[in-house]
Design an enzyme around this catalytic site. Structure first.
Site, PDB file in Angstrom:
ATOM      1  CG  ASP A 251       3.137   3.410  -8.856  1.00 18.33           C
ATOM      2  OD1 ASP A 251       3.120   3.724  -7.666  1.00 18.33           O
ATOM      3  OD2 ASP A 251       2.438   2.502  -9.361  1.00 18.33           O
ATOM      4  CE  LYS A 273      -0.410   3.996 -14.162  1.00 18.57           C
ATOM      5  NZ  LYS A 273      -1.426   3.296 -13.438  1.00 18.57           N
ATOM      6  CG  MET A 386      -6.625   9.275  -6.878  1.00 22.67           C
ATOM      7  SD  MET A 386      -6.827   8.154  -8.274  1.00 22.67           S
ATOM      8  CE  MET A 386      -7.785   6.840  -7.537  1.00 22.67           C
TER       9      MET A 386
HETATM   10  N1  SAH Z   1      -4.017   1.437  -4.095  1.00 21.89           N
HETATM   11  C1  SAH Z   1      -3.882   2.618  -3.295  1.00 21.89           C
HETATM   12  C2  SAH Z   1      -4.592   3.805  -3.893  1.00 21.89           C
HETATM   13  C3  SAH Z   1      -3.984   4.284  -5.161  1.00 21.89           C
HETATM   14  S1  SAH Z   1      -4.816   5.635  -5.880  1.00 21.89           S
HETATM   15  C4  SAH Z   1      -4.375   2.337  -1.870  1.00 21.89           C
HETATM   16  O1  SAH Z   1      -4.947   1.272  -1.620  1.00 21.89           O
HETATM   17  O2  SAH Z   1      -4.147   3.173  -0.995  1.00 21.89           O
HETATM   18  C5  SAH Z   1      -3.832   6.970  -5.349  1.00 21.89           C
HETATM   19  C6  SAH Z   1      -4.492   7.698  -4.238  1.00 21.89           C
HETATM   20  O3  SAH Z   1      -4.291   6.997  -3.026  1.00 21.89           O
HETATM   21  C7  SAH Z   1      -3.930   9.068  -3.968  1.00 21.89           C
HETATM   22  O4  SAH Z   1      -4.424  10.028  -4.861  1.00 21.89           O
HETATM   23  C8  SAH Z   1      -4.408   9.296  -2.572  1.00 21.89           C
HETATM   24  O5  SAH Z   1      -5.771   9.648  -2.552  1.00 21.89           O
HETATM   25  C9  SAH Z   1      -4.289   7.922  -1.971  1.00 21.89           C
HETATM   26  N2  SAH Z   1      -3.033   7.763  -1.220  1.00 21.89           N
HETATM   27  C10 SAH Z   1      -2.017   6.914  -1.475  1.00 21.89           C
HETATM   28  N3  SAH Z   1      -1.055   7.033  -0.522  1.00 21.89           N
HETATM   29  C11 SAH Z   1      -1.478   7.957   0.346  1.00 21.89           C
HETATM   30  C12 SAH Z   1      -0.949   8.527   1.537  1.00 21.89           C
HETATM   31  N4  SAH Z   1       0.229   8.144   2.045  1.00 21.89           N
HETATM   32  N5  SAH Z   1      -1.670   9.467   2.186  1.00 21.89           N
HETATM   33  C13 SAH Z   1      -2.879   9.850   1.719  1.00 21.89           C
HETATM   34  N6  SAH Z   1      -3.412   9.356   0.588  1.00 21.89           N
HETATM   35  C14 SAH Z   1      -2.740   8.413  -0.081  1.00 21.89           C
END
Ligand code: SAH
Length: 474
Positions: A251, A273, A386
């Site tokens: 994604d 998404k 998020m």
């Molecule tokens: N499964 C993922 C989270 C997915 S939900 C995990 O464990 O990290 C998506 C959210 O993850 C985004 O809205 C943001 O808040 C966070 N996120 C994912 N990658 C990121 C990054 N490189 N830097 C900061 N926040 C991140």
């Protein structure tokens, strides 16, 4: 890539070596070993030639090479310090249609000699494009220690059975799967341990078994956490599974540099998404995973961060389990943890916080529905996923529910990536500062007194990953 690596079939190919010193001897030796017919032109031969002089395909001529000595398609190695001789020999060789290599003079070469790791039939050639032969040799030495000599035996074993397998198992996918199973399993172990007879016998039996079973291969799903962005944070296990996939579903948060680690031939399906715009609904993604696996494919479901943290991994495996599809789950570095390390904000600290809570700021129907009483506790850090879109409402809610206005709060945008940005403020000011900085996300919000430690620790945090174009430079 400036030079194309190829392996030249030698089989009696004429090879001319100009020079009688150490480098010339090495070139002659390599050419002889590969089956070339070698003629060395030099007034005298150094000691290093002693072992070569009796080889059946070796001739020494104590004169200067001339045009008629070179044939089209022959290889000419010029290994001398005499500039005049280099110029004459090179001109004669090229006029005759030979390919020329001049030792230590990449600009004069038609082809370069790599550093060679010889585990015949497995051969690894390393080139630095003439930039630094020493670096090439160092790398060769590393590879020598990394790749057991027995790998050559393994390659020989495979090559001896390829025809038999092709006759017994017509499907190419099946055959690839077969070799992957063999090369990772006990048959390979036996060959590497030197028990070649046992390896051969088991290999023969395995081929018969696969031919008899003939059924479609069973598919499998790998639910893999790819970490927050820096490819260095991909685990070894994730990498192995990424290299096995027939098809990958990924994604928006998976960036290109992670995708380069996925097996090149794997089919790629984007199921991105956007926040509030679920392009491919979750049920459809789960159904797609089931369908692809039922077709016998190895399906890689690649997730940002960790699959079980706000990744809906749980829902996907429920569907898989309901359909009896085998799956594996591989954890990843979650975004809050990546952000913490790369921004220099520890999530816990003896003097500040003994607990850390991960929450999502993306509530149902736009409401931020959190257990504020549980969240706003002394000596506790809160990491919000998020949270960027409703950052004003989020920080205001913290304050309304009793958190101090001057509580340190930070936002780490694009954590661990080359474009990582960190804004440090307080609950009262964070939203305005983040907007002023124009942050686009994805980002993690960190609330707690640990944020104040950043000033002290920032210097020791790892630098965010360099963009690929930077690392590709010499
Ligand atoms: N499964 C993922 C989270 C997915 S939900 C995990 O464990 O990290 C998506 C959210 O993850 C985004 O809205 C943001 O808040 C966070 N996120 C994912 N990658 C990121 C990054 N490189 N830097 C900061 N926040 C991140």
């Amino acid at each position: 890539m400036r030079d194309l690596p190829i392996f030249v079939v030698m089989r009696d190919r004429p090879v001319i070596v100009v020079g009688g010193g150490l480098v010339a001897a090495r070139r002659a030796e390599a050419a002889l070993r590969a089956g070339g017919r070698v003629t060395v032109f030099a007034p005298a031969l150094g000691d290093e030639f002693r072992a070569l002089r009796d080889a059946p395909n070796f001739v020494w001529a104590a004169r200067e090479a001339a045009g008629a000595d070179f044939a089209p398609g022959s290889l000419a190695f010029i290994a001398t310090d005499d500039d005049g001789l280099i110029t004459r020999a090179r001109a004669a060789a090229k006029a005759a249609g030979a390919l020329v290599n001049v030792a230590d003079r990449p600009a004069l070469c038609d082809f370069l000699m790599p550093s060679i790791v010889d585990r015949s039939p497995l051969v690894i050639a390393v080139s630095t494009g003439g930039a630094s032969p020493i670096l090439g040799r160092m790398l060769k030495a590393r590879l020598e220690t990394l790749i057991p000599a027995a790998y050559g035996r393994l390659a020989g074993l495979v090559s001896g059975f390829r025809g038999r397998l092709a006759a017994a198992v017509p499907s190419q996918t099946q055959r690839r799967r077969f070799w992957e199973t063999v090369l990772e399993g006990p048959i390979a172990e036996a060959a590497l341990a030197g028990d070649e007879e046992a390896a051969k016998a088991r290999l023969a039996r395995a081929i018969d078994r696969w031919a008899a079973d003939g059924a479609a291969p069973t598919g499998e799903v790998f639910l893999v956490g790819a970490g927050p962005g820096d490819p260095d944070l991909v685990t070894f296990r994730a990498f192995r599974l990424m290299q096995k996939a027939d098809v990958v579903l990924f994604d928006r948060l998976i960036d290109d540099r992670i995708m380069t680690l996925v097996r090149r031939e794997a089919e790629r399906i984007y199921v991105g998404k956007e926040p509030d715009n679920h392009e491919v609904p979750q049920e459809e993604i789960s159904a797609l995973l089931v369908r692809l696996a039922q077709e016998g494919k190895r399906v890689l479901r690649l997730k940002a961060g960790d699959p079980f943290l706000f990744g809906r991994g749980g829902e996907e495996i429920e569907t898989l389990a309901a359909h009896g599809i085998p799956f594996q789950v591989c954890p990843g570095v979650t975004a809050a943890v990546g952000a913490s390390a790369y921004a220099g904000i520890p999530l816990t600290h003896r003097d500040h916080a003994q607990a850390c809570v991960f929450v999502t700021g993306h509530g149902k129907e736009g409401r931020i529905d959190l257990d504020w009483k549980a969240l706003i506790q002394p000596r506790q850090t809160v990491a919000v996923y998020m949270g960027l879109r409703r950052l004003e409402a989020l920080t205001a809610a913290f304050i309304v529910h009793g958190a101090p206005r001057d509580m340190p709060a930070a936002i780490v945008d694009n954590a661990t990536r080359a474009n990582q940005r960190v804004v440090v403020a307080t609950l009262a000011t964070l939203a305005a500062e983040a907007r002023a900085a124009g942050l686009k996300g994805p980002s993690i919000v960190i609330v707690g007194t640990v944020v104040a430690l950043r000033d002290k620790l920032e210097w020791f945090a790892p630098a965010p990953a360099e963009p690929a174009s930077r690392t590709a430079e010499p």
